[in-house]
Motif scaffolding. Sequence first.
Motif, PDB file in Angstrom:
ATOM      1  N   LEU A  20       1.047  -1.252   0.177  1.00 22.48           N
ATOM      2  CA  LEU A  20      -0.229  -0.080   0.217  1.00 22.48           C
ATOM      3  C   LEU A  20       0.888   1.238   0.086  1.00 22.48           C
ATOM      4  N   ARG A  21       1.878   1.030   0.617  1.00 19.87           N
ATOM      5  CA  ARG A  21       2.701   2.425   0.662  1.00 19.87           C
ATOM      6  C   ARG A  21       3.498   2.703  -0.427  1.00 19.87           C
ATOM      7  N   ARG A  22       3.495   1.777  -1.429  1.00 15.78           N
ATOM      8  CA  ARG A  22       3.956   2.145  -2.570  1.00 15.78           C
ATOM      9  C   ARG A  22       3.209   3.131  -3.698  1.00 15.78           C
ATOM     10  N   VAL A  23       1.794   3.341  -3.067  1.00 17.06           N
ATOM     11  CA  VAL A  23       0.961   4.050  -3.929  1.00 17.06           C
ATOM     12  C   VAL A  23       1.302   5.622  -3.491  1.00 17.06           C
ATOM     13  N   ARG A  25       0.145   8.419  -5.107  1.00 12.02           N
ATOM     14  CA  ARG A  25      -0.598   9.101  -5.857  1.00 12.02           C
ATOM     15  C   ARG A  25      -1.058  10.542  -5.066  1.00 12.02           C
ATOM     16  N   GLN A  26      -1.363  11.582  -5.885  1.00 10.19           N
ATOM     17  CA  GLN A  26      -1.726  12.754  -5.117  1.00 10.19           C
ATOM     18  C   GLN A  26      -3.090  12.828  -4.706  1.00 10.19           C
ATOM     19  N   GLY A  27      -3.273  13.315  -3.195  1.00  8.55           N
ATOM     20  CA  GLY A  27      -4.497  13.156  -2.781  1.00  8.55           C
ATOM     21  C   GLY A  27      -4.943  11.791  -2.108  1.00  8.55           C
ATOM     22  N   THR A  28      -4.051  10.958  -2.044  1.00 14.74           N
ATOM     23  CA  THR A  28      -4.156   9.671  -1.227  1.00 14.74           C
ATOM     24  C   THR A  28      -3.932   9.961   0.471  1.00 14.74           C
ATOM     25  N   ASN A  29      -4.483   9.142   1.121  1.00 17.40           N
ATOM     26  CA  ASN A  29      -4.194   9.139   2.431  1.00 17.40           C
ATOM     27  C   ASN A  29      -4.026   7.885   2.872  1.00 17.40           C
ATOM     28  N   ILE A  30      -2.772   7.291   2.670  1.00 16.78           N
ATOM     29  CA  ILE A  30      -2.507   5.787   2.718  1.00 16.78           C
ATOM     30  C   ILE A  30      -2.235   5.431   4.313  1.00 16.78           C
ATOM     31  N   ILE A  83      -1.579  -0.852 -17.572  1.00 16.72           N
ATOM     32  CA  ILE A  83      -1.915  -1.049 -16.014  1.00 16.72           C
ATOM     33  C   ILE A  83      -0.721  -0.806 -15.492  1.00 16.72           C
ATOM     34  N   PRO A  84      -0.665   0.360 -14.827  1.00 17.49           N
ATOM     35  CA  PRO A  84       0.434   0.638 -13.872  1.00 17.49           C
ATOM     36  C   PRO A  84       0.527  -0.286 -12.457  1.00 17.49           C
ATOM     37  N   GLU A  85       1.595  -0.316 -11.640  1.00 19.94           N
ATOM     38  CA  GLU A  85       1.883  -0.871 -10.646  1.00 19.94           C
ATOM     39  C   GLU A  85       0.676  -0.538  -9.498  1.00 19.94           C
ATOM     40  N   GLU A  86       0.594   0.827  -9.531  1.00 22.05           N
ATOM     41  CA  GLU A  86      -0.351   1.356  -8.399  1.00 22.05           C
ATOM     42  C   GLU A  86      -1.980   0.826  -8.646  1.00 22.05           C
ATOM     43  N   SER A  87      -2.369   0.715  -9.757  1.00 21.96           N
ATOM     44  CA  SER A  87      -3.626   0.173 -10.113  1.00 21.96           C
ATOM     45  C   SER A  87      -3.535  -1.492  -9.859  1.00 21.96           C
ATOM     46  N   GLN A 157     -12.472   5.061  -1.893  1.00 18.85           N
ATOM     47  CA  GLN A 157     -12.475   6.402  -2.432  1.00 18.85           C
ATOM     48  C   GLN A 157     -12.335   7.474  -1.354  1.00 18.85           C
ATOM     49  N   CYS A 158     -12.477   7.099  -0.093  1.00 16.12           N
ATOM     50  CA  CYS A 158     -12.540   7.894   1.204  1.00 16.12           C
ATOM     51  C   CYS A 158     -10.976   8.199   1.338  1.00 16.12           C
ATOM     52  N   TYR A 159     -10.161   7.299   0.724  1.00  7.65           N
ATOM     53  CA  TYR A 159      -8.584   7.266   1.046  1.00  7.65           C
ATOM     54  C   TYR A 159      -7.852   7.467  -0.235  1.00  7.65           C
ATOM     55  N   ILE A 160      -8.363   6.944  -1.432  1.00  6.92           N
ATOM     56  CA  ILE A 160      -7.525   7.126  -2.531  1.00  6.92           C
ATOM     57  C   ILE A 160      -8.375   7.415  -3.834  1.00  6.92           C
TER      58      ILE A 160
END
Length: 215
Positions: A20-23, A25-30, A83-87, A157-160
Amino acid sequence: MRNFTDDEIREMREDFIALLRRVKRQGTNIEGLINKLDETDFFTAPASTKFHNACYGGLVAHSLNVYNNLEMLVKMKGLEEAIPEESIIICGLLHDMSKLGYYERSVRNKKVYHSDGLKWDEMGRYDWVSEPGWTVIPNSKRFVYGSHEENSVFMVQCYIPLRIEESAAILNHHAGIGKDSIAQNCSYIFHKYPLANLLHVADMIATFTDEESDE
């Protein structure tokens, strides 16, 4: 079905969080997401009541299985650029996020057939034996927003901030085959969003090939 041990669950949780910590993306709250998962039963919950991984720690094990299958399928089809790693991480690990706070312990009666059984039916002599199991928590006591898939999309979507192909993948990962599954035009969606098709396949491989069933 064997429960995962506390040590196994601890190790799976560490692997899950590291991914999860590899994500980035702007706006995330990991970290907020990790705290949410830790505050709930996500890492100890089963993946189902009986169909697959109906055991202590089954949900996180299933989520990692789906992630690993999805990563394998993306590489197998040469879709790493599309399909990127984040997805892969987001959809693989969190497609069943709505199953947190979804199950509770229960006891069920099961027929055990043996020659000294006190009852009998067309299958032979048997006794009723009580064994621990899982059941779905009543609607009034858990989060209800929509179908199982819609609940997962809302929670994630509450977090990512999800991309449309990620949302479509999570929303259709059962492809309409589950009793709590939305009926969408999956053939069109799977053509348009390869991620959705591969997530469904990854989930089916995990459910029916990689994991045990009580059925």
